[in-house]
Structures are given as C-alpha cells and as structure tokens.
Design a protein around this motif. Sequence first.
Motif, PDB file in Angstrom:
ATOM      1  N   UNK A  95       5.155 -11.761  94.376  1.00  0.00           N
ATOM      2  CA  UNK A  95       4.314 -11.259  93.288  1.00  0.00           C
ATOM      3  C   UNK A  95       4.198 -12.322  92.204  1.00  0.00           C
ATOM      4  N   UNK A  96       2.981 -12.497  91.724  1.00  0.00           N
ATOM      5  CA  UNK A  96       2.731 -13.376  90.584  1.00  0.00           C
ATOM      6  C   UNK A  96       2.320 -12.504  89.407  1.00  0.00           C
ATOM      7  N   UNK A  97       2.964 -12.703  88.264  1.00  0.00           N
ATOM      8  CA  UNK A  97       2.726 -11.887  87.073  1.00  0.00           C
ATOM      9  C   UNK A  97       1.890 -12.667  86.066  1.00  0.00           C
ATOM     10  N   UNK A  98       0.811 -12.036  85.597  1.00  0.00           N
ATOM     11  CA  UNK A  98      -0.055 -12.637  84.583  1.00  0.00           C
ATOM     12  C   UNK A  98      -0.101 -11.719  83.363  1.00  0.00           C
ATOM     13  N   UNK A  99       0.305 -12.244  82.216  1.00  0.00           N
ATOM     14  CA  UNK A  99       0.298 -11.451  80.992  1.00  0.00           C
ATOM     15  C   UNK A  99      -1.133 -11.219  80.527  1.00  0.00           C
ATOM     16  N   UNK A 100      -1.387 -10.020  80.007  1.00  0.00           N
ATOM     17  CA  UNK A 100      -2.736  -9.690  79.546  1.00  0.00           C
ATOM     18  C   UNK A 100      -3.015 -10.264  78.166  1.00  0.00           C
ATOM     19  N   UNK A 101      -2.016 -10.162  77.276  1.00  0.00           N
ATOM     20  CA  UNK A 101      -2.213 -10.676  75.913  1.00  0.00           C
ATOM     21  C   UNK A 101      -0.860 -10.794  75.218  1.00  0.00           C
ATOM     22  N   UNK A 102      -0.159 -11.868  75.501  1.00  0.00           N
ATOM     23  CA  UNK A 102       1.103 -12.108  74.823  1.00  0.00           C
ATOM     24  C   UNK A 102       2.303 -11.499  75.526  1.00  0.00           C
ATOM     25  N   UNK A 103       3.494 -11.725  74.970  1.00  0.00           N
ATOM     26  CA  UNK A 103       4.750 -11.294  75.591  1.00  0.00           C
ATOM     27  C   UNK A 103       4.845  -9.780  75.758  1.00  0.00           C
ATOM     28  N   UNK A 104       5.674  -9.367  76.724  1.00  0.00           N
ATOM     29  CA  UNK A 104       5.913  -7.947  76.989  1.00  0.00           C
ATOM     30  C   UNK A 104       7.398  -7.720  77.225  1.00  0.00           C
ATOM     31  N   UNK A 105       7.797  -6.456  77.116  1.00  0.00           N
ATOM     32  CA  UNK A 105       9.126  -6.016  77.542  1.00  0.00           C
ATOM     33  C   UNK A 105       8.920  -4.940  78.597  1.00  0.00           C
ATOM     34  N   UNK A 106       9.699  -5.012  79.686  1.00  0.00           N
ATOM     35  CA  UNK A 106       9.577  -3.990  80.722  1.00  0.00           C
ATOM     36  C   UNK A 106      10.951  -3.532  81.182  1.00  0.00           C
ATOM     37  N   UNK A 107      10.979  -2.317  81.698  1.00  0.00           N
ATOM     38  CA  UNK A 107      12.198  -1.663  82.178  1.00  0.00           C
ATOM     39  C   UNK A 107      12.177  -1.697  83.699  1.00  0.00           C
ATOM     40  N   UNK A 108      13.325  -2.013  84.307  1.00  0.00           N
ATOM     41  CA  UNK A 108      13.392  -2.163  85.759  1.00  0.00           C
ATOM     42  C   UNK A 108      14.538  -1.351  86.348  1.00  0.00           C
ATOM     43  N   UNK A 109      14.240  -0.633  87.409  1.00  0.00           N
ATOM     44  CA  UNK A 109      15.262  -0.001  88.239  1.00  0.00           C
ATOM     45  C   UNK A 109      15.189  -0.631  89.618  1.00  0.00           C
ATOM     46  N   UNK A 110      16.323  -1.144  90.097  1.00  0.00           N
ATOM     47  CA  UNK A 110      16.428  -1.664  91.457  1.00  0.00           C
ATOM     48  C   UNK A 110      17.409  -0.808  92.241  1.00  0.00           C
ATOM     49  N   UNK A 111      17.049  -0.457  93.467  1.00  0.00           N
ATOM     50  CA  UNK A 111      17.950   0.284  94.351  1.00  0.00           C
ATOM     51  C   UNK A 111      17.901  -0.323  95.745  1.00  0.00           C
ATOM     52  N   UNK A 112      19.043  -0.341  96.424  1.00  0.00           N
ATOM     53  CA  UNK A 112      19.075  -0.888  97.779  1.00  0.00           C
ATOM     54  C   UNK A 112      18.478   0.115  98.757  1.00  0.00           C
ATOM     55  N   UNK A 113      17.502  -0.359  99.504  1.00  0.00           N
ATOM     56  CA  UNK A 113      16.759   0.491 100.429  1.00  0.00           C
ATOM     57  C   UNK A 113      17.679   1.072 101.503  1.00  0.00           C
ATOM     58  N   UNK A 114      17.488   2.343 101.813  1.00  0.00           N
ATOM     59  CA  UNK A 114      18.239   3.073 102.841  1.00  0.00           C
ATOM     60  C   UNK A 114      19.712   3.266 102.489  1.00  0.00           C
ATOM     61  N   UNK A 115      20.098   2.917 101.262  1.00  0.00           N
ATOM     62  CA  UNK A 115      21.483   3.130 100.836  1.00  0.00           C
ATOM     63  C   UNK A 115      21.564   4.021  99.608  1.00  0.00           C
ATOM     64  N   UNK A 116      20.545   3.963  98.757  1.00  0.00           N
ATOM     65  CA  UNK A 116      20.562   4.694  97.489  1.00  0.00           C
ATOM     66  C   UNK A 116      19.260   5.457  97.330  1.00  0.00           C
ATOM     67  N   UNK A 117      19.376   6.703  96.933  1.00  0.00           N
ATOM     68  CA  UNK A 117      18.219   7.498  96.540  1.00  0.00           C
ATOM     69  C   UNK A 117      18.270   7.695  95.032  1.00  0.00           C
ATOM     70  N   UNK A 118      17.166   7.425  94.371  1.00  0.00           N
ATOM     71  CA  UNK A 118      17.090   7.619  92.924  1.00  0.00           C
ATOM     72  C   UNK A 118      15.764   8.283  92.584  1.00  0.00           C
ATOM     73  N   UNK A 119      15.810   9.199  91.643  1.00  0.00           N
ATOM     74  CA  UNK A 119      14.609   9.885  91.175  1.00  0.00           C
ATOM     75  C   UNK A 119      14.410   9.536  89.706  1.00  0.00           C
ATOM     76  N   UNK A 120      13.264   8.936  89.375  1.00  0.00           N
ATOM     77  CA  UNK A 120      12.980   8.493  88.010  1.00  0.00           C
ATOM     78  C   UNK A 120      11.863   9.335  87.418  1.00  0.00           C
ATOM     79  N   UNK A 121      12.098   9.834  86.205  1.00  0.00           N
ATOM     80  CA  UNK A 121      11.087  10.597  85.472  1.00  0.00           C
ATOM     81  C   UNK A 121      11.056  10.109  84.031  1.00  0.00           C
ATOM     82  N   UNK A 122       9.877  10.153  83.425  1.00  0.00           N
ATOM     83  CA  UNK A 122       9.732   9.888  81.996  1.00  0.00           C
ATOM     84  C   UNK A 122       9.500  11.226  81.306  1.00  0.00           C
TER      85      UNK A 122
END
Length: 201
Positions: A95-122
């Motif tokens: 993946x190549x990331x291109x900023x739309x207009x200046x710096x950003x902050x983002x939140x990331x959840x990583x889980x190992x496939x087939x080992x962890x189940x996680x449910x994310x809601x806002x």
Amino acid sequence: MSIDLITPAQWQTQPWQNGGGITHQLCRQDDAQGLLWRLSIAEVASDGPFSRFNNIDRIILLLSGAGFCLHGVGNNPQRINTPLQPFSFAGETAIDCRLLQGPVRDFNLMTRRNAVQAELRVLTIGSVAQPLPLYANRLVYVASGTVTALLGARRIPLDTEHTLWLNNESVNLRLISSNAAQVIDIAFPSHSLYTTRPRYP
C-alpha cells in the motif's frame, strides 16, 4: 478480572526509519509465534508506503487531519477522510499512502489472522450510562471527550487518549459522559489467548 489504565505517558514512541512519521504503541500482546494483537497511533507527516505485515489483519481509523488516500488495496484508491470510520485490509498488501492535505493521525488495530478474533466499534457516549456486552477481554480508547467507566460500584475516569483494558470481564462495563465523547471499543470474545497481561511501556 484485572483492570489497567493506559495513558499517553506510557506509550512507546518510535520514529519511522524513512522519516515520514512516528508510531505510538499503546499496548500489544505476543505469544511464542510473535504478535497476537497491537494497538497503535501513527502520526503521518509525508507520503510513502505502509510497512507490510504478513498474516496480520489491520483496521485503521482517521483521528485527525484532512485524511489520506490508500493506493493498492483494490482496483481504485481508497479515500480515508471521515474521522473514526474503520477501514480493514490485509497487512501484507503493498500500500502507498498519499496525504490529502497535510499531516494526519490515525488509530491502528493489528491482529494475527486465524489466531485472534476482535470486534471493533465506534461509540458515542452520552449522559445516559451505556452498557456494553460482556466479553472475555476489552480495550476502550477515548478518541474525544471524557468518559466515566462504571464497573459495579467502581467509577474510573477516562480522559481523551486514555485506554482502559479489562481482562476476564466478570461485570458488565457501562460508559457515561457529559460531553458526547467518542470511544473505540475493541472486544476479544475468546479467553484462551489472553491468559497473560499485555505489554506496554
């Protein structure tokens, strides 16, 4: 049930080798095979490729800034410019990331496939206490506002950028706020993988 409160003072911060940003690791958990799951916040200052993680599933949410565009996740670029809208993708994708207009902050959840189940809601939390379903393990990150976590008779105040971690929940968590706070709720249904506490600085 164990309860941990993780504040920004406990985050582990690492500059990127390419100089394009920094990553704040909030907490993570590993086993003998490596990463099980990780929560992090990235501060992205310039365009560039994402790091690739084999056998890892990722969910990313914009926290602040105008947003960015991800090239490589499908036939068309994926525009991420709505705050707190989850977007999922495979960690091994180029993946190549291109900023739309200046710096950003983002939140990331990583889980190992087939080992962890996680449910994310806002969730938007208001003045009426909101009960959350009982899960084996839960992480609640306060994206904006302030929240009070209610666990039986116990009250735990949470400020913006605080993370509450509950292991082996035995009492339903309720959340209440006087300022329409927004939280990211991450629930792990299974007990079996989380017999040890997560790591955080």
